[in-house]
Design a protein around this motif. Structure first.
Motif, mmCIF file in Angstrom:
data_model
loop_
_atom_site.group_PDB
_atom_site.id
_atom_site.type_symbol
_atom_site.label_atom_id
_atom_site.label_comp_id
_atom_site.label_asym_id
_atom_site.label_seq_id
_atom_site.Cartn_x
_atom_site.Cartn_y
_atom_site.Cartn_z
ATOM 1 N N ALA A 278 0.758 -1.375 -0.073
ATOM 2 C CA ALA A 278 -0.176 -0.052 -0.003
ATOM 3 C C ALA A 278 0.958 1.229 -0.012
ATOM 4 O O ALA A 278 0.722 2.382 -0.394
ATOM 5 N N LEU A 279 1.693 1.166 0.740
ATOM 6 C CA LEU A 279 2.816 2.294 0.729
ATOM 7 C C LEU A 279 3.708 2.514 -0.775
ATOM 8 O O LEU A 279 3.463 3.596 -1.126
ATOM 9 N N GLU A 280 3.697 1.509 -1.335
ATOM 10 C CA GLU A 280 4.566 1.571 -2.547
ATOM 11 C C GLU A 280 3.417 2.158 -3.419
ATOM 12 O O GLU A 280 3.914 3.012 -4.398
ATOM 13 N N MET A 281 1.941 1.764 -3.442
ATOM 14 C CA MET A 281 1.012 2.171 -4.347
ATOM 15 C C MET A 281 0.829 3.863 -3.927
ATOM 16 O O MET A 281 0.537 4.502 -4.874
ATOM 17 N N THR A 282 1.270 4.386 -2.915
ATOM 18 C CA THR A 282 1.035 5.710 -2.738
ATOM 19 C C THR A 282 2.317 6.377 -2.704
ATOM 20 O O THR A 282 2.533 7.559 -1.995
ATOM 21 N N ASN A 283 3.365 5.608 -3.176
ATOM 22 C CA ASN A 283 4.694 6.319 -3.422
ATOM 23 C C ASN A 283 5.572 6.749 -2.143
ATOM 24 O O ASN A 283 5.866 7.622 -2.137
ATOM 25 N N ARG A 284 5.430 5.790 -1.341
ATOM 26 C CA ARG A 284 6.144 6.070 0.060
ATOM 27 C C ARG A 284 6.865 4.668 0.480
ATOM 28 O O ARG A 284 6.594 3.625 -0.193
ATOM 29 N N LYS A 285 7.625 4.749 1.368
ATOM 30 C CA LYS A 285 8.375 3.561 1.834
ATOM 31 C C LYS A 285 8.795 3.834 3.179
ATOM 32 O O LYS A 285 9.002 5.205 3.501
ATOM 33 N N VAL A 286 8.936 2.832 4.179
ATOM 34 C CA VAL A 286 9.418 2.833 5.532
ATOM 35 C C VAL A 286 10.950 2.835 5.354
ATOM 36 O O VAL A 286 11.569 2.002 4.880
#
Lengths: 289, 118
Positions: free
Chosen positions: A261-269
């Motif tokens: 989900a983070l990848e889909m919203t262009n984010r990562k941990v």
């Protein structure tokens, strides 16, 4: 005649109570004996007969009965005990009145039966009403609680929302899930929704159908749905039943789903500090001491 | 009653604010295709935020318009479909399988921009 009988009962109330108390002891069930102390048991029984006699004296007033039944319900006494006790009272009273009178004709006999019934029946009715009332009340409260728990929606970060599902899904609940899901997506403006089915014990064709429908609806309003928490046995059932989930992205755990989900919203941990730095710092601080 | 079609750079914006009847829908289909032809737009956003009811016919027309626009080289995104509308469509068995959707106009434009850039 009627008043006469009432007077007999009231005048000899002590004897009747004594007889009743002797017999009631046998009614006390095993499981019941452990949960209540003897003293409390004795007191309540006394109060019980008192209430019955007050009701008889006041010609069927039920105010005492209502207060008493409320007390019993809070104490958690079983309804069967109370009704049995009342039946016993009826029997004891009839026995007593009949054994102490010299008349034995049918008229007298039926008069006794009728009047004793008249004393006891309203009390039984009232008690049963109070008990069922309280049960229905509890049931409705629990139903509301269940509904509140049935489809929670948790916004975790901007654009990502999780719906954890626990327990069996039926058609009514599926409808509620869909409504909550869609309203929540609009409300929180979520780009990705994770449906977590870790806690769903069985996924059959119907449940799968409902989940697919919910996911499709989510896609229609412009968001994305990921199904997470698919356990091995669930995966087996889904394939064996021939359910087509190809249009629905699935992940084995909520964790993996969240990363997607983070990848889909262009984010990562990212880790703020690499692990090695932390260890070095620790060693340095130990050396400094 | 025709539905206004606004042009923004390479995109066309349509916000449907009224209840659509069958005639309006057909009219809209023609208008949009004409407009795409005239402006050479590459992206279209149809915003359905104020639409409370979509029946199967309107859904079919919308699906058709999207396929037709695709044929003419314009990518279409549907935005702002209401929860109730989504539920009705799913219940009717209309899944609009190959249609791009977005939550609101803003995200619809972002989606178009991303897809057209690739």
């Amino acid at each position: 005649m009627n008043t006469n009988l009432r007077n007999i009962a009231i005048e000899n109330s002590d004897t009747i109570v004594q007889m009743w108390l002797e017999k009631i002891d046998s009614l006390k069930g095993e499981e019941f004996r452990f949960s209540t102390s003897d003293e409390l048991f004795e007191n309540t029984n006394r109060e019980f007969v008192n209430v019955i006699f007050t009701s008889i004296k006041q010609q069927g007033s039920l105010i005492e009965v209502i207060t008493f039944s409320e007390k019993l319900i809070t104490l958690g006494w079983p309804l069967s005990y109370i009704t049995d006790g009342l039946q016993l009272f009826r029997r004891v009273t009839i026995d007593y009145i009949l054994s102490n009178s010299d008349q034995v004709d049918t008229n007298f006999f039926s008069a006794v039966l009728t009047s004793v019934d008249k004393w006891v029946e309203p009390i039984i009715h009232q008690l049963i009403n109070e008990y069922t009332g309280s049960w229905e009340h509890i049931l409705s409260i629990q139903r509301i609680a269940l509904q509140e728990l049935s489809a929670p929606l948790i916004p975790v970060t901007d654009g990502i929302t999780i719906m954890p599902l626990i327990g069996t899904i039926d058609t009514e609940r599926a409808k509620q899930i869909m409504e909550n899901l869609l309203d929540g997506v609009i409300k929180h403006n979520s780009e990705v929704v994770l449906i977590d089915i870790t806690g769903v014990p069985v996924v059959d064709t119907m449940v799968a159908h409902h989940i697919i429908q919910a996911a499709e609806a989510v896609r229609l309003i412009g968001s994305n749905c990921i199904l997470v928490g698919i356990r091995p046995e669930i995966a087996q059932t889904i394939v064996n039943l021939g359910i087509d989930l190809t249009n629905l992205p699935t992940k084995s755990s909520l964790k993996k789903g969240f990363i997607t989900a983070l990848e889909m919203t262009n984010r990562k941990v990212i880790n703020l500090k690499p692990m090695e730095d932390g260890i070095e710092e620790m060693i340095n601080s130990i050396q400094g001491e | 009653m025709s539905i206004p079609i606004l042009k923004l750079y390479n995109y066309l914006l349509i916000s449907i604010q009224t209840e659509i009847d069958d005639k309006t829908a057909i009219q809209f289909q023609e208008d949009l295709l004409d407009k795409i032809h005239k402006t050479g737009a590459t992206g279209v956003v149809i915003d359905l935020t104020s639409v409370d009811i979509i029946d199967s016919f309107i859904a079919k027309v919308l699906g058709d318009v999207i396929t037709m626009s695709d044929l003419m080289g314009a990518k279409v995104v549907l935005t702002g479909i209401q929860p109730a509308v989504a539920m009705t469509l799913i219940d009717l068995g209309i899944h609009l399988q190959n249609v791009a959707t977005a939550l609101d106009l803003e995200q619809g434009l972002i989606k178009l921009y991303q897809e057209l850039r690739v």
